[in-house]
Design an enzyme around this catalytic site. Sequence first.
Site, short mmCIF file in Angstrom:
data_model
loop_
_atom_site.label_atom_id
_atom_site.label_comp_id
_atom_site.label_asym_id
_atom_site.label_seq_id
_atom_site.Cartn_x
_atom_site.Cartn_y
_atom_site.Cartn_z
N PHE A 81 0.87 -1.18 0.00
CA PHE A 81 0.00 0.00 0.00
C PHE A 81 0.90 1.23 0.00
O PHE A 81 1.57 1.53 0.99
CB PHE A 81 -0.93 0.05 1.21
CG PHE A 81 -1.84 1.25 1.17
CD1 PHE A 81 -3.01 1.22 0.43
CD2 PHE A 81 -1.49 2.42 1.82
CE1 PHE A 81 -3.83 2.34 0.36
CE2 PHE A 81 -2.32 3.54 1.76
CZ PHE A 81 -3.48 3.50 1.03
N ASP A 102 9.69 2.91 1.42
CA ASP A 102 8.50 3.68 1.79
C ASP A 102 8.36 3.63 3.31
O ASP A 102 7.83 2.67 3.86
CB ASP A 102 7.27 3.09 1.09
CG ASP A 102 5.99 3.87 1.41
OD1 ASP A 102 6.00 4.64 2.39
OD2 ASP A 102 5.00 3.68 0.70
N LYS A 156 3.15 11.56 6.65
CA LYS A 156 2.37 11.36 7.87
C LYS A 156 2.96 12.11 9.07
O LYS A 156 2.72 13.29 9.24
CB LYS A 156 2.17 9.87 8.14
CG LYS A 156 1.31 9.19 7.06
CD LYS A 156 0.82 7.85 7.49
CE LYS A 156 0.04 7.15 6.37
NZ LYS A 156 -1.20 7.84 6.00
#
Length: 407
Positions: free
Chosen positions: A148, A233, A262
Site C-alpha cells: 500500500f 517507503d 504522515k
Amino acid sequence: MTTAPTLDTTAVRIIRGEDEHLAHNYHPLPVVVSQGEGVWVTDVEGKRYLDLLSAYSALNFGHRHPALVAAVTEQLGKLTLTSRAFHNDKLGAFAAALADLCGKDLVLPMNTGAEAVETGIKTARAWAYRVKGVAPDAATIVVANGNFHGRTTTIVGFSDDPTARDGFGPFTPGFISVPYGDAAAIDAAIDENTAAVLIEPIQGEAGVIIPPEGYLKAVREICTRNNVLFIADEIQSGLGRVGATFACDREGVVPDVYLMGKALGGGILAVSAIAANRDVLGVIQPGEHGSTFGGNPLAAAVGLKVVEMLATGEYQERAVALGEHLKAKLDELIGHGVTEVRAAGLWAGVDIDPAVGTGREVAERLLARGVLVKDTHGQTIRIAPPLTIRATELDWAIEQLKLVLDD
C-alpha cells in the site's frame, strides 16, 4: 475511564450530514470527534476515547503536541505560503535538518504520502534514463504483493487489493510485483531495465506485516549488485514508530531513497518528502517536478520541529520500551480470541479469531469501551498509539480488548 458511547441527536445529525454531502470513500466508525489532546480525543457529547490509531501514524507525537502547536502558531503570525516561485526563510533549515536526520544530501518536499511515492517513482525513472542508461520508456520498478503506497492511479495500478484497484484502469505500465518478504524473487525479477525496488520495510495497511529477518539486508545487497535503487517507503513505519528513526534501521540498512510523510507534519499539516544523495535526487531539474504547497513555510516550520524532536532519540526510546510492554500484553491474548500478533515498536497487527467476530466488529466494540482502533483486511485490527502514551494507558486499553474478546 469512559462510559460506553451512544449517539444522540447531535452526533446523528453530524453523521447524516456527512453521509448526505460527502463522497462515500470511507467507512468510518460511528464516533464524531471534536477535540484532541495527547493520546485522548473527545466526541461531540463530551465522551473521551483513547486513540490507538494515531491517524495511521500521522499523530506519532499525539494530538496538539505543545511544541508543534507553538511552532505552527508562531509561523502563522509571519508567513504561510510563497510557492516555490520564491525562496522562504524556513525551507532551507528544514531541508538541512531532514537531510541530516536521513544521512542524505538532498530533500525534495511535497505534501501527501502518495505525492512522496510519485516523486520517488519519477526520480527512479529519471535516474534510470540519465544515469544508468536504460532505454527511453523502458524502465521498470519492482514492487511487492500486498503493498500500500497510496491511491493515485499510478500507485493503485501496481496494487493487488481489488478494492483499491478494480474499476480505475487503464494503469501505468512498468511495475513488476513479487511476493513480499522473498528477496530471491526480487533478484529474479531484476533485469537491465530495472530502475528500482520499491518496498515498505514493514507493510502497514496489509496488517503490520513484518518481513523475515535479513530481508532488508538482502534487498540492499541485491540492489547494490545490480545497480538498482532501493526505495524504502517509510511513510507509516518511519519517524520513530518502530523504535528507530526508520524501520530500515532495524537491520542496519540504508536505502538509496527514503519516502516520508504522515508524522513529518506532526499531525497538523500534510507534509511529505523524499531524501536521497545528490547522485540520485540531483537528476531532477527545475520545472520537471513540484507542488504549489510543497515546502511552504508553515509546513517547513512544523517539519523542522518534528525533526528536532526526533533528533533527541526520546521518542524512539519510548517506542522500544512501550512496544515491548504492548507486545507482551497482546501475546497473552493469543488463543483467547486472538490468533496472531505482529509488532514492531509501538505498532501492532492483531488477528482476531473469526469465532469472536470480524476486525470491524471488534473495533466497534472497543469504541463502545472508549478505545479507538481500525480494522483492515477483514480479521485484523491495527494498534498504533501516539509515542507519548503511558504504560498504564496501554494496560487499560488491553484490558478493554480482553473484555471485548470475552463478550
